[in-house]
Each structure stands twice: as structure tokens, then as C-alpha cells.
Motif scaffolding. Structure first.
Motif, PDB file in Angstrom:
ATOM      1  N   TYR A 197       0.751  -1.321  -0.017  1.00  0.00           N
ATOM      2  CA  TYR A 197      -0.049  -0.075   0.005  1.00  0.00           C
ATOM      3  C   TYR A 197       0.903   1.215  -0.007  1.00  0.00           C
ATOM      4  O   TYR A 197       1.865   1.375   0.710  1.00  0.00           O
ATOM      5  N   HIS A 198       0.372   2.297  -0.732  1.00  0.00           N
ATOM      6  CA  HIS A 198       1.055   3.681  -0.578  1.00  0.00           C
ATOM      7  C   HIS A 198       0.183   4.274   0.657  1.00  0.00           C
ATOM      8  O   HIS A 198      -1.033   4.325   0.612  1.00  0.00           O
ATOM      9  N   THR A 199       0.923   4.875   1.507  1.00  0.00           N
ATOM     10  CA  THR A 199       0.347   5.456   2.618  1.00  0.00           C
ATOM     11  C   THR A 199       0.569   6.793   2.897  1.00  0.00           C
ATOM     12  O   THR A 199       1.419   7.270   2.946  1.00  0.00           O
ATOM     13  N   GLU A 256      -4.629  19.308  -0.368  1.00  0.00           N
ATOM     14  CA  GLU A 256      -3.215  18.727  -0.307  1.00  0.00           C
ATOM     15  C   GLU A 256      -3.782  17.207  -0.399  1.00  0.00           C
ATOM     16  O   GLU A 256      -2.745  16.502  -1.101  1.00  0.00           O
ATOM     17  N   ALA A 257      -4.609  16.754   0.201  1.00  0.00           N
ATOM     18  CA  ALA A 257      -5.066  15.279   0.124  1.00  0.00           C
ATOM     19  C   ALA A 257      -5.526  14.891  -1.347  1.00  0.00           C
ATOM     20  O   ALA A 257      -5.027  13.859  -1.885  1.00  0.00           O
ATOM     21  N   LEU A 258      -5.833  15.746  -1.990  1.00  0.00           N
ATOM     22  CA  LEU A 258      -6.501  15.464  -3.445  1.00  0.00           C
ATOM     23  C   LEU A 258      -5.132  15.567  -4.250  1.00  0.00           C
ATOM     24  O   LEU A 258      -5.195  14.672  -5.016  1.00  0.00           O
ATOM     25  N   LYS A 259      -4.024  16.390  -3.868  1.00  0.00           N
ATOM     26  CA  LYS A 259      -2.806  16.292  -4.611  1.00  0.00           C
ATOM     27  C   LYS A 259      -2.147  14.851  -4.267  1.00  0.00           C
ATOM     28  O   LYS A 259      -1.492  14.249  -5.358  1.00  0.00           O
ATOM     29  N   ALA A 260      -2.210  14.445  -3.117  1.00  0.00           N
ATOM     30  CA  ALA A 260      -1.822  13.080  -2.974  1.00  0.00           C
ATOM     31  C   ALA A 260      -2.316  11.927  -3.547  1.00  0.00           C
ATOM     32  O   ALA A 260      -1.479  10.906  -3.868  1.00  0.00           O
ATOM     33  N   LEU A 261      -3.781  12.177  -3.598  1.00  0.00           N
ATOM     34  CA  LEU A 261      -4.500  10.891  -4.301  1.00  0.00           C
ATOM     35  C   LEU A 261      -3.935  11.196  -5.687  1.00  0.00           C
ATOM     36  O   LEU A 261      -3.971  10.016  -6.301  1.00  0.00           O
ATOM     37  N   ALA A 305      -0.863   9.112  -5.679  1.00  0.00           N
ATOM     38  CA  ALA A 305      -1.169   7.519  -5.537  1.00  0.00           C
ATOM     39  C   ALA A 305      -1.840   7.097  -6.716  1.00  0.00           C
ATOM     40  O   ALA A 305      -1.391   5.985  -7.186  1.00  0.00           O
ATOM     41  N   LYS A 306      -2.561   7.659  -7.467  1.00  0.00           N
ATOM     42  CA  LYS A 306      -3.086   7.108  -8.694  1.00  0.00           C
ATOM     43  C   LYS A 306      -2.231   7.042  -9.744  1.00  0.00           C
ATOM     44  O   LYS A 306      -1.943   5.647 -10.351  1.00  0.00           O
ATOM     45  N   ASN A 321     -11.907   9.587 -10.955  1.00  0.00           N
ATOM     46  CA  ASN A 321     -10.742   8.953 -11.448  1.00  0.00           C
ATOM     47  C   ASN A 321     -11.006   7.619 -11.412  1.00  0.00           C
ATOM     48  O   ASN A 321     -10.014   6.560 -11.419  1.00  0.00           O
ATOM     49  N   GLY A 322     -12.254   6.856 -11.503  1.00  0.00           N
ATOM     50  CA  GLY A 322     -12.616   5.535 -11.356  1.00  0.00           C
ATOM     51  C   GLY A 322     -12.075   4.517 -10.296  1.00  0.00           C
ATOM     52  O   GLY A 322     -11.722   3.276 -10.611  1.00  0.00           O
ATOM     53  N   GLU A 323     -11.968   5.297  -9.181  1.00  0.00           N
ATOM     54  CA  GLU A 323     -11.544   4.715  -8.212  1.00  0.00           C
ATOM     55  C   GLU A 323     -12.715   4.246  -7.102  1.00  0.00           C
ATOM     56  O   GLU A 323     -12.619   3.582  -6.042  1.00  0.00           O
ATOM     57  N   ALA A 324     -13.891   4.675  -7.353  1.00  0.00           N
ATOM     58  CA  ALA A 324     -15.016   4.864  -6.365  1.00  0.00           C
ATOM     59  C   ALA A 324     -15.344   3.300  -6.160  1.00  0.00           C
ATOM     60  O   ALA A 324     -15.740   2.870  -4.789  1.00  0.00           O
ATOM     61  N   ASP A 325     -15.346   2.391  -7.273  1.00  0.00           N
ATOM     62  CA  ASP A 325     -15.827   0.974  -7.023  1.00  0.00           C
ATOM     63  C   ASP A 325     -14.954   0.222  -6.279  1.00  0.00           C
ATOM     64  O   ASP A 325     -15.234  -1.064  -6.041  1.00  0.00           O
ATOM     65  N   ASN A 326     -13.677   0.459  -6.236  1.00  0.00           N
ATOM     66  CA  ASN A 326     -12.746  -0.085  -5.342  1.00  0.00           C
ATOM     67  C   ASN A 326     -11.932   0.384  -4.328  1.00  0.00           C
ATOM     68  O   ASN A 326     -11.005   0.299  -3.973  1.00  0.00           O
ATOM     69  N   THR A 327     -12.907   1.472  -3.664  1.00  0.00           N
ATOM     70  CA  THR A 327     -12.445   2.022  -2.452  1.00  0.00           C
ATOM     71  C   THR A 327     -13.315   1.871  -1.201  1.00  0.00           C
ATOM     72  O   THR A 327     -14.519   2.563  -1.429  1.00  0.00           O
ATOM     73  N   ILE A 328     -12.850   1.587  -0.030  1.00  0.00           N
ATOM     74  CA  ILE A 328     -13.667   1.535   1.108  1.00  0.00           C
ATOM     75  C   ILE A 328     -13.449   2.875   1.795  1.00  0.00           C
ATOM     76  O   ILE A 328     -12.210   3.541   1.959  1.00  0.00           O
TER      77      ILE A 328
END
Length: 511
Positions: free
Chosen positions: A150-152, A230-235, A238-239, A301-308
Motif C-alpha cells: 500500500y501507498h500510505t 493537499e489530500a487530493l494532490k496526494a491522491l 497515488a493514482k 478517477n474511476g476508483e470509487a468502485d474499489n475504495t472503502i
């Protein structure tokens, strides 16, 4: 033969890609809110709406609840550091002994009492390595996520360890990216006009100054929004990494000071609220907007279906009304009694939502209880990490069966709290040195200073207005025995009487 071999070799990347796709680990986001009361939302966690649910607007909490499961009896400690240390270690606060809030190295934050000598608790917090006195050593689940691909990312408030100890730095706990996390558990100001607590030369004017947001100084950007950006930039990063990520979105909101988030303040003034109430409501809606912005990013970003997504508060809403900043009373936790720092429900019951695509049935509620240390084994199970070894025992129990509706880990389980401390400068119901047990419908609070025991049937008396200890001595005795045995088993601490120097009796040693 050669054609067959060449065909087989040509298919290997496709087969491997399919295998990797099948084994793709979910992204995990833990969205933790500071000092959020159980009713500080338009989403009712009770069986009816209150005036506070009507007052506040949190459309994205409602959106998340439609996608997942609400928990009506989610518990944490009544103070920030104990909760956060339990989250990171999987240990109950009685075991890790970080039982009050941390800040400066080797300095207690306890208040004074004429009756008790308070125990020598772990004032320096938690650490990944030994070598610091008054510290609990443990391996965080974040480190285990990192070791498993995982990227944390940490964004916002940390509050696990004192200044100049290993616990002050989230990177010591397995976070590869740290945005603004440090030793302080609060913030000097949300306002960029005040450089989030720095002077014109860039020097912090308070230990609570938020580090790392210089780019936003003097821009009019509220701290909650700056952290979100800043969190969105980090995401985005991560993407690009193309590996599963864990984001710990740990907001300073809605902790004091109650600064005005002008994006929402006037709306609440027009509802007839006072300046302080409207400012508080604006903090809540700003936090909710952050949640929505992150959910929007996942969808785009197409990640909603694989994100808890897990949403949780760290302790009850700040409702004592006589704080160290002399803040007037601006929130209540009705129908719960009291708030932050109290053993009553207002201090320990938290808003909680979990959305897990294809696993958690949308729009569901769970009335079973759980505890903050349960997040440790739960998140690891979500990530498919089963075999791990830690230097500390794990007290938490996975609540995945509740999410999947396949079992009830709360059945027959007791929850425990130990706060052998005094919250400095605060007064109000239940704000005292206490230990507590919740078992089934029953809750027992033992006050160290007086030896008094209070007993409540929580489903029947959620406001804890009717102490029934006198009419149920058998239940008091049984819960006292369970609580006393547990505290001894984890080597918990207790105060001593100043008058005699003797330790206060355990709850099962007092009739």
C-alpha cells in the motif's frame, strides 16, 4: 509444438494481468473528524431526528450513508490521544496507558485534584521503537499496509506522541507521505490570514501552529479546505503510482477555536444562529464538503468502485462550556449527556459510517457496539492481510462480520475504558477520573475519587438520567468484577489517595 509454445508465452501477460486484477486490493480511506458530537450532522444516528440534525447540513455524510452502513453505537475514548493511540496500535487505552492528551516531552497534561495523586501515565505517547521513557511501543497497522504494497498517506492531525519523541512524526508509523501531521492535537487557527499560527516571518506563534501549509498563507483558504486540496494532490500521486493506497484524512475540524468558515457562515446566521453557533455549524459543513470532494475525486478517477471509506469521530463533542480557551458553550450532544472528556455517552459515542462497494449493503444501519481499537484488525482484514505479528497484543476485534452481516462480534463482549486522569481546566458531568464497562445493555461507571458506581441501561436510558445501581446490586457486582479483572489483566493504572498514599481500590474492591 513451437506454435503452441509461442501462443502460450504470448498469453502469459494476459493471464498474469487477469490474476492481478482478481487480486487487486481495495483502496482504503479513513476519514476521522476531531471533537465531533454524535448529533453534529444532518444524518441522525438516533431513532429520531433532533433539532441539531435539522440545524446542520452534511449532505455528503448522507451521501456516504446511502452507499454504506451507519453505526449507531460506535465508541472511542473521551480524549483525542487515547483514541488515536488505540487506533494505531489496536490496544485498549488501559493497556497502552496513553490515557490523556499528549504534547510536550515528559510533561503531563493532567489537571489538579485535592484528593488524588494521578498515575505516571505514558505522557510521551506511542512509538514504533523502544528507547523513549513513558512510551508504549507497538507496530501500527499502517506499517503493515505499507509492507504489503500500500501507498500510505497521512493528512492532518496526528497526536500520537509528544514533541521530540518518535511518536510526533507519522512517517515513523509507516506513512510514506505526511501532510501537516505533528505532535499537537489542535490548531492555533483555521485562518490563512493568520498564517495558520505563524508570524509574518514564518515563525510559529504557538505549539498548535499547523506546519506545511505555507503555500496557502494569506490566500483566504480555510485550513479544512487547504488540507483537502493537499489530500487530493496526494491522491493524484497515488493514482500515478498504480498501487493500492491508504489515506488517513484526519481533520483538525471541528476542534476549537471556532473560527468562521465564511463559505458557510452567513447561511447559518440567516437561520437565526448566534455568531458562535453559526461558526461552529460552518466548521461542520466545511468538514462535510471535504468528504464530498474526496468522494468526487474517487468517482472522477474511476476508483470509487474499489475504495472503502470509513468515517469516524475521535471523541465526543466539546460541550463542557468552560474550556482552556474560555470558549462559551456552543454545542450539545443531546440526547446524550455531557461531551468530550466525560465517561457518559456524550463523551465516547461517535458518528460512524462505512461504505465498501459490493460488500456492505447500501443504506443499512447497525445497532451493535464496537470500539476504536477494532479498526486495527478490521482494516487489515479489508486489505486481505491475515498473517502478521506485532510486539503488542491486539485487543481490537474485526467488525467485518457486522459489515457483511455474517456474525455479531459484540455478542457477549464487554467494552472497557480507563481514564485515571483529570482533564485540565474542564468541569461538567462525568469529567473525572473514572473507569467504565459496557456489557450488553448495561453500562457501569466507577469514579476513582469517590468510589461511587453508577449503572445505566443504555437502550432504555440513552441520556443516562436514571442511575439504577441501587436497585440492581447483582449487576453492579458482576460488572465490577469483570471491569476489575480486565484492568488487572492489562496492567492498567489507577490513582492513589493523597491522604494515605494508598492506591485507590479497583471497582470490585468497593461495595
Amino acid at each position: 509444438m513451437k506454435k503452441t509454445l509461442l501462443f502460450s508465452l504470448a498469453m502469459l501477460p494476459l493471464v498474469n494481468g487477469m490474476a492481478q486484477g482478481q487480486e487487486k486490493k481495495p483502496n482504503i480511506i479513513l476519514f476521522l473528524v476531531d471533537d465531533m458530537g454524535w448529533q453534529d450532522t444532518s444524518l441522525p444516528f438516533w431513532n429520531q431526528k433532533t433539532m441539531y440534525n435539522e440545524r446542520y447540513e452534511t449532505p455528503n455524510m448522507e451521501r456516504l450513508a446511502r452507499q454504506g452502513m451507519m453505526f449507531t453505537q460506535a465508541y472511542a475514548s473521551s480524549i483525542s490521544s487515547p483514541t488515536r493511540c488505540s487506533l494505531m496500535t489496536g490496544c485498549n487505552a488501559a493497556r497502552h496507558r496513553v490515557t490523556n492528551w499528549t504534547l510536550e516531552k515528559n510533561k503531563s497534561t493532567d489537571g489538579e485534584t485535592d484528593v488524588l495523586n494521578l498515575p505516571d501515565w505514558n505522557v510521551n505517547g506511542i512509538a514504533q521503537v523502544s528507547g523513549t521513557d513513558h512510551t508504549f511501543v507497538g507496530t501500527s497497522f499502517v506499517e503493515l499496509l505499507r509492507e504489503n504494497g500500500y501507498h500510505t498517506i497521512h493528512c492532518g492531525k496526528a497526536h500520537w506522541g509528544a514533541i521530540d519523541t518518535p511518536g510526533e512524526n507519522p512517517c515513523h508509523f509507516g506513512f510514506e507521505t505526511n501532510i501537516c501531521g505533528h505532535a499537537a492535537g489542535g490548531l492555533a487557527t483555521y485562518l490563512s490570514e493568520q498564517n495558520y499560527g505563524h508570524d509574518e516571518n514564518g515563525n510559529p506563534t504557538s505549539l498548535m501552529a499547523i506546519p506545511g501549509l505555507e503555500h496557502y498563507w494569506q490566500t483566504g483558504t480555510f485550513a479544512t479546505e487547504a488540507l483537502t486540496q493537499e489530500a487530493l494532490k496526494a491522491l493524484d500521486k497515488a493514482k500515478a503510482y498504480n498501487q493500492p493506497f491508504y489515506l488517513y484524512m484526519s481533520h483538525y475540524a471541528i476542534h476549537i477555536p471556532i473560527d468562521k468558515d465564511m463559505r458557510f457562515f452567513e447561511k447559518y446566521k440567516q437561520k437565526g444562529l448566534s455568531d458562535k453557533e453559526a461558526a461552529y455549524a460552518s466548521l461542520i459543513e466545511g468538514m462535510d464538503k471535504s468528504l464530498g470532494d474526496i468522494m468526487d475525486w474517487l468517482e472522477k478517477n474511476g476508483e470509487a468502485d474499489n475504495t472503502i471509506i470509513l468515517f469516524m469521530g475521535d471523541n465526543g463533542g466539546y460541550a463542557s462550556g468552560s474550556g482552556w480557551r474560555d470558549e462559551p458553550l456552543f454545542t450539545q450532544n443531546y440526547p446524550l449527556t455531557a461531551g468530550k472528556g466525560s465517561a457518559y455517552e456524550g463523551g465516547i459515542r461517535e458518528p460512524m459510517i462505512v461504505a465498501w462497494p459490493h460488500v456492505v449493503k447500501p443504506g443499512t444501519r447497525c445497532d451493535k457496539y464496537l470500539m476504536i481499537e477494532d479498526y486495527y484488525p478490521t482494516i487489515l482484514e479489508m486489505a486481505g492481510i491475515k498473517d502478521y505479528h506485532t510486539p503488542q497484543p491486539i485487543d481490537g476485534i474485526s467488525f467485518v462480520p457486522l459489515l457483511k452481516q455474517t456474525g455479531d462480534p459484540s455478542d457477549g463482549r464487554s467494552l472497557y475504558w480507563n481514564f485515571p486522569n483529570i482533564w485540565a481546566g474542564e468541569h461538567g458531568p462525568g469529567i473525572a477520573a473514572t473507569c467504565t464497562i459496557r456489557q450488553g445493555d448495561w453500562k457501569l461507571i466507577y469514579f476513582y475519587e469517590t468510589g461511587k458506581k453508577e449503572l445505566y441501561n443504555i437502550p432504555d436510558d440513552i441520556s443516562e438520567k436514571h442511575d439504577v445501581a441501587a436497585s440492581h446490586p447483582d449487576i453492579v457486582k458482576q460488572l465490577s468484577a469483570d471491569l476489575g479483572a480486565y484492568l488487572r489483566s492489562v496492567d492498567a493504572q489507577r490513582p492513589a489517595f493523597k491522604s494515605t498514599g494508598k492506591l485507590v481500590p479497583w471497582p470490585d474492591e468497593v461495595e
